[in-house]
Design a protein around this motif. Sequence first.
Motif, PDB file in Angstrom:
ATOM      1  N   ALA A  37       0.817  -1.221   0.000  1.00 31.95           N
ATOM      2  CA  ALA A  37       0.000   0.000   0.000  1.00 31.95           C
ATOM      3  C   ALA A  37       0.848   1.266   0.000  1.00 31.95           C
ATOM      4  CB  ALA A  37      -0.942   0.006   1.199  1.00 31.95           C
ATOM      5  N   VAL A  38       2.053   1.184   0.557  1.00 33.38           N
ATOM      6  CA  VAL A  38       2.928   2.367   0.573  1.00 33.38           C
ATOM      7  C   VAL A  38       3.956   2.314  -0.549  1.00 33.38           C
ATOM      8  CG1 VAL A  38       2.604   2.845   3.028  1.00 33.38           C
ATOM      9  CG2 VAL A  38       4.514   1.393   2.295  1.00 33.38           C
ATOM     10  N   GLY A  39       3.729   1.432  -1.517  1.00 33.46           N
ATOM     11  CA  GLY A  39       4.588   1.396  -2.694  1.00 33.46           C
ATOM     12  C   GLY A  39       5.760   0.446  -2.608  1.00 33.46           C
ATOM     13  N   VAL A  67      11.478   3.213   2.048  1.00 36.29           N
ATOM     14  CA  VAL A  67      11.905   1.999   2.736  1.00 36.29           C
ATOM     15  C   VAL A  67      11.140   1.903   4.043  1.00 36.29           C
ATOM     16  CG1 VAL A  67      13.860   0.798   3.771  1.00 36.29           C
ATOM     17  CG2 VAL A  67      14.173   2.064   1.661  1.00 36.29           C
ATOM     18  N   ALA A  68      10.601   0.709   4.348  1.00 35.98           N
ATOM     19  CA  ALA A  68       9.783   0.553   5.548  1.00 35.98           C
ATOM     20  C   ALA A  68       9.994  -0.823   6.165  1.00 35.98           C
ATOM     21  CB  ALA A  68       8.310   0.750   5.202  1.00 35.98           C
ATOM     22  N   LEU A  69       9.595  -0.923   7.411  1.00 36.50           N
ATOM     23  CA  LEU A  69       9.617  -2.161   8.168  1.00 36.50           C
ATOM     24  C   LEU A  69       8.190  -2.398   8.629  1.00 36.50           C
ATOM     25  CD1 LEU A  69      11.498  -4.263   9.676  1.00 36.50           C
ATOM     26  CD2 LEU A  69      11.543  -2.634  11.552  1.00 36.50           C
ATOM     27  N   ALA A  70       7.643  -3.597   8.418  1.00 36.62           N
ATOM     28  CA  ALA A  70       6.264  -3.881   8.823  1.00 36.62           C
ATOM     29  C   ALA A  70       6.209  -5.233   9.501  1.00 36.62           C
ATOM     30  CB  ALA A  70       5.332  -3.860   7.615  1.00 36.62           C
ATOM     31  N   GLY A  71       5.312  -5.345  10.466  1.00 39.47           N
ATOM     32  CA  GLY A  71       5.135  -6.620  11.151  1.00 39.47           C
ATOM     33  C   GLY A  71       3.912  -6.601  12.036  1.00 39.47           C
TER      34      GLY A  71
END
Length: 88
Positions: A37-39, A67-71
């Motif tokens: 969703a954030v590309g 750049v992202a971290l998701a969990g």
Amino acid sequence: MDSKTPAHYGRLVDETLTVPLCVTWMVNMPATEALAAVGGREESWGGRTCKETVQAANDALPMHPGVALAGALGEWTVLVEPNGFRPA
């Protein structure tokens, strides 16, 4: 308050929260969907620590600022974007 709580948060500030971060909490959205969703580009998904994600974010600028971290965190999905507000 548990006597270990201040020390825990002190370590977070000293060791992890050393750069500006954008943190988004979501429900009913798996981490992979949040990244998309954030590309996020699926070919770049993989396991990273927060420190590695910050380094990847800095290395990617200005070409790829997202750049992202998701969990998962309980019922929530947490998305962390180092310098997520910084324009390309």
